[in-house]
Write a protein that holds these residues in place. Structure first.
Motif, PDB file in Angstrom:
ATOM      1  N   LEU A  84      -4.510   4.852   5.966  1.00  0.00           N
ATOM      2  CA  LEU A  84      -5.439   3.966   5.270  1.00  0.00           C
ATOM      3  C   LEU A  84      -5.301   4.130   3.752  1.00  0.00           C
ATOM      4  O   LEU A  84      -5.273   3.141   3.016  1.00  0.00           O
ATOM      5  CB  LEU A  84      -6.876   4.246   5.703  1.00  0.00           C
ATOM      6  CG  LEU A  84      -7.962   3.446   4.986  1.00  0.00           C
ATOM      7  CD1 LEU A  84      -7.783   1.954   5.236  1.00  0.00           C
ATOM      8  CD2 LEU A  84      -9.337   3.913   5.432  1.00  0.00           C
ATOM      9  N   ALA A  85      -5.198   5.372   3.291  1.00  0.00           N
ATOM     10  CA  ALA A  85      -5.041   5.617   1.852  1.00  0.00           C
ATOM     11  C   ALA A  85      -3.761   4.963   1.329  1.00  0.00           C
ATOM     12  O   ALA A  85      -3.766   4.348   0.252  1.00  0.00           O
ATOM     13  CB  ALA A  85      -5.023   7.117   1.574  1.00  0.00           C
ATOM     14  N   ARG A  86      -2.680   5.072   2.083  1.00  0.00           N
ATOM     15  CA  ARG A  86      -1.418   4.424   1.665  1.00  0.00           C
ATOM     16  C   ARG A  86      -1.579   2.905   1.635  1.00  0.00           C
ATOM     17  O   ARG A  86      -1.118   2.236   0.719  1.00  0.00           O
ATOM     18  CB  ARG A  86      -0.278   4.816   2.601  1.00  0.00           C
ATOM     19  CG  ARG A  86       0.375   6.121   2.252  1.00  0.00           C
ATOM     20  CD  ARG A  86       1.630   6.359   3.082  1.00  0.00           C
ATOM     21  NE  ARG A  86       1.336   6.569   4.491  1.00  0.00           N
ATOM     22  CZ  ARG A  86       0.964   7.731   5.009  1.00  0.00           C
ATOM     23  NH1 ARG A  86       0.821   8.784   4.256  1.00  0.00           N
ATOM     24  NH2 ARG A  86       0.732   7.838   6.294  1.00  0.00           N
ATOM     25  N   ASP A  87      -2.252   2.359   2.647  1.00  0.00           N
ATOM     26  CA  ASP A  87      -2.474   0.910   2.698  1.00  0.00           C
ATOM     27  C   ASP A  87      -3.320   0.441   1.515  1.00  0.00           C
ATOM     28  O   ASP A  87      -3.020  -0.581   0.902  1.00  0.00           O
ATOM     29  CB  ASP A  87      -3.152   0.507   4.006  1.00  0.00           C
ATOM     30  CG  ASP A  87      -2.243   0.638   5.212  1.00  0.00           C
ATOM     31  OD1 ASP A  87      -1.003   0.780   5.016  1.00  0.00           O
ATOM     32  OD2 ASP A  87      -2.755   0.609   6.344  1.00  0.00           O
ATOM     33  N   ILE A  88      -4.370   1.182   1.205  1.00  0.00           N
ATOM     34  CA  ILE A  88      -5.231   0.802   0.079  1.00  0.00           C
ATOM     35  C   ILE A  88      -4.434   0.791  -1.212  1.00  0.00           C
ATOM     36  O   ILE A  88      -4.565  -0.125  -2.025  1.00  0.00           O
ATOM     37  CB  ILE A  88      -6.447   1.748  -0.012  1.00  0.00           C
ATOM     38  CG1 ILE A  88      -7.412   1.458   1.137  1.00  0.00           C
ATOM     39  CG2 ILE A  88      -7.153   1.612  -1.361  1.00  0.00           C
ATOM     40  CD1 ILE A  88      -8.528   2.468   1.273  1.00  0.00           C
ATOM     41  N   ALA A  89      -3.591   1.791  -1.412  1.00  0.00           N
ATOM     42  CA  ALA A  89      -2.773   1.840  -2.630  1.00  0.00           C
ATOM     43  C   ALA A  89      -1.825   0.659  -2.699  1.00  0.00           C
ATOM     44  O   ALA A  89      -1.655   0.048  -3.762  1.00  0.00           O
ATOM     45  CB  ALA A  89      -1.994   3.152  -2.688  1.00  0.00           C
ATOM     46  N   SER A  90      -1.216   0.275  -1.577  1.00  0.00           N
ATOM     47  CA  SER A  90      -0.297  -0.865  -1.606  1.00  0.00           C
ATOM     48  C   SER A  90      -1.057  -2.175  -1.782  1.00  0.00           C
ATOM     49  O   SER A  90      -0.587  -3.075  -2.462  1.00  0.00           O
ATOM     50  CB  SER A  90       0.577  -0.910  -0.343  1.00  0.00           C
ATOM     51  OG  SER A  90      -0.202  -1.150   0.800  1.00  0.00           O
ATOM     52  N   PHE A  91      -2.264  -2.283  -1.214  1.00  0.00           N
ATOM     53  CA  PHE A  91      -3.076  -3.482  -1.427  1.00  0.00           C
ATOM     54  C   PHE A  91      -3.431  -3.621  -2.901  1.00  0.00           C
ATOM     55  O   PHE A  91      -3.396  -4.712  -3.459  1.00  0.00           O
ATOM     56  CB  PHE A  91      -4.374  -3.432  -0.610  1.00  0.00           C
ATOM     57  CG  PHE A  91      -4.161  -3.511   0.881  1.00  0.00           C
ATOM     58  CD1 PHE A  91      -3.075  -4.167   1.428  1.00  0.00           C
ATOM     59  CD2 PHE A  91      -5.071  -2.919   1.742  1.00  0.00           C
ATOM     60  CE1 PHE A  91      -2.887  -4.239   2.799  1.00  0.00           C
ATOM     61  CE2 PHE A  91      -4.900  -2.975   3.116  1.00  0.00           C
ATOM     62  CZ  PHE A  91      -3.805  -3.648   3.644  1.00  0.00           C
ATOM     63  N   ALA A  92      -3.774  -2.499  -3.535  1.00  0.00           N
ATOM     64  CA  ALA A  92      -4.131  -2.537  -4.959  1.00  0.00           C
ATOM     65  C   ALA A  92      -2.935  -2.987  -5.788  1.00  0.00           C
ATOM     66  O   ALA A  92      -3.084  -3.785  -6.714  1.00  0.00           O
ATOM     67  CB  ALA A  92      -4.622  -1.171  -5.416  1.00  0.00           C
ATOM     68  N   ARG A  93      -1.732  -2.510  -5.475  1.00  0.00           N
ATOM     69  CA  ARG A  93      -0.534  -2.927  -6.219  1.00  0.00           C
ATOM     70  C   ARG A  93      -0.279  -4.414  -6.030  1.00  0.00           C
ATOM     71  O   ARG A  93       0.013  -5.129  -6.974  1.00  0.00           O
ATOM     72  CB  ARG A  93       0.680  -2.113  -5.775  1.00  0.00           C
ATOM     73  CG  ARG A  93       0.769  -0.745  -6.398  1.00  0.00           C
ATOM     74  CD  ARG A  93       2.132  -0.113  -6.181  1.00  0.00           C
ATOM     75  NE  ARG A  93       2.511  -0.009  -4.786  1.00  0.00           N
ATOM     76  CZ  ARG A  93       2.163   0.992  -3.978  1.00  0.00           C
ATOM     77  NH1 ARG A  93       1.419   1.968  -4.421  1.00  0.00           N
ATOM     78  NH2 ARG A  93       2.556   1.019  -2.727  1.00  0.00           N
ATOM     79  N   LEU A  94      -0.397  -4.886  -4.785  1.00  0.00           N
ATOM     80  CA  LEU A  94      -0.196  -6.310  -4.519  1.00  0.00           C
ATOM     81  C   LEU A  94      -1.220  -7.146  -5.269  1.00  0.00           C
ATOM     82  O   LEU A  94      -0.883  -8.164  -5.871  1.00  0.00           O
ATOM     83  CB  LEU A  94      -0.289  -6.594  -3.011  1.00  0.00           C
ATOM     84  CG  LEU A  94       0.869  -6.105  -2.160  1.00  0.00           C
ATOM     85  CD1 LEU A  94       0.563  -6.315  -0.682  1.00  0.00           C
ATOM     86  CD2 LEU A  94       2.152  -6.809  -2.539  1.00  0.00           C
ATOM     87  N   ASP A  95      -2.476  -6.718  -5.241  1.00  0.00           N
ATOM     88  CA  ASP A  95      -3.525  -7.460  -5.922  1.00  0.00           C
ATOM     89  C   ASP A  95      -3.263  -7.515  -7.427  1.00  0.00           C
ATOM     90  O   ASP A  95      -3.425  -8.560  -8.046  1.00  0.00           O
ATOM     91  CB  ASP A  95      -4.889  -6.829  -5.640  1.00  0.00           C
ATOM     92  CG  ASP A  95      -6.022  -7.700  -6.150  1.00  0.00           C
ATOM     93  OD1 ASP A  95      -5.973  -8.919  -5.904  1.00  0.00           O
ATOM     94  OD2 ASP A  95      -6.928  -7.163  -6.797  1.00  0.00           O
ATOM     95  N   ASN A  96      -2.828  -6.401  -8.015  1.00  0.00           N
ATOM     96  CA  ASN A  96      -2.517  -6.388  -9.445  1.00  0.00           C
ATOM     97  C   ASN A  96      -1.373  -7.340  -9.760  1.00  0.00           C
ATOM     98  O   ASN A  96      -1.412  -8.065 -10.753  1.00  0.00           O
ATOM     99  CB  ASN A  96      -2.148  -4.980  -9.922  1.00  0.00           C
ATOM    100  CG  ASN A  96      -3.357  -4.082 -10.017  1.00  0.00           C
ATOM    101  OD1 ASN A  96      -4.479  -4.561 -10.110  1.00  0.00           O
ATOM    102  ND2 ASN A  96      -3.130  -2.785  -9.984  1.00  0.00           N
TER     103      ASN A  96
END
Length: 103
Positions: A84-96
């Motif tokens: 989940l932590a890895r997914d959240i980090a990748s979601f944040a990068r995509l959103d940025n």
């Protein structure tokens, strides 16, 4: 060692006692305090989170040296938490990236 987004403070001392935290923090209470499970390292913030790396290490030790099935359950839970932590980090990068593309 104490750290936040802007600084890292190394405070050498012969002890891990709560007084070291009190002296170093000098009255400051962070919103979230992350530490291991040592009792003197807890309750210094408005909220407390136990360090997941320390819990994962303790779980690995219990798996290796114990016969209980609880460490296996913890290991499976840690896998989900770290995924989940890895997914959240990748979601944040995509959103940025998406926000920059829109600008």
């Amino acid at each position: 060692m104490f750290h936040c987004k802007d600084a890292v403070v190394h405070q050498p001392d012969y002890s891990r006692a709560a007084r070291v935290v009190a002296e170093t923090m000098n009255g400051h209470t962070p919103n979230v305090w992350i530490s291991d499970r040592y009792s003197a390292q807890q309750k210094h913030g408005a909220a407390h989170q136990t360090c997941l790396a320390h819990l994962a290490r303790d779980t690995a030790y219990a798996l290796e040296h114990g016969s209980d099935d609880l460490p296996l359950r913890f290991k499976l839970w840690f896998g989900k938490a770290f995924d989940l932590a890895r997914d959240i980090a990748s979601f944040a990068r995509l959103d940025n990236r998406q926000q920059k593309a829109r600008a």
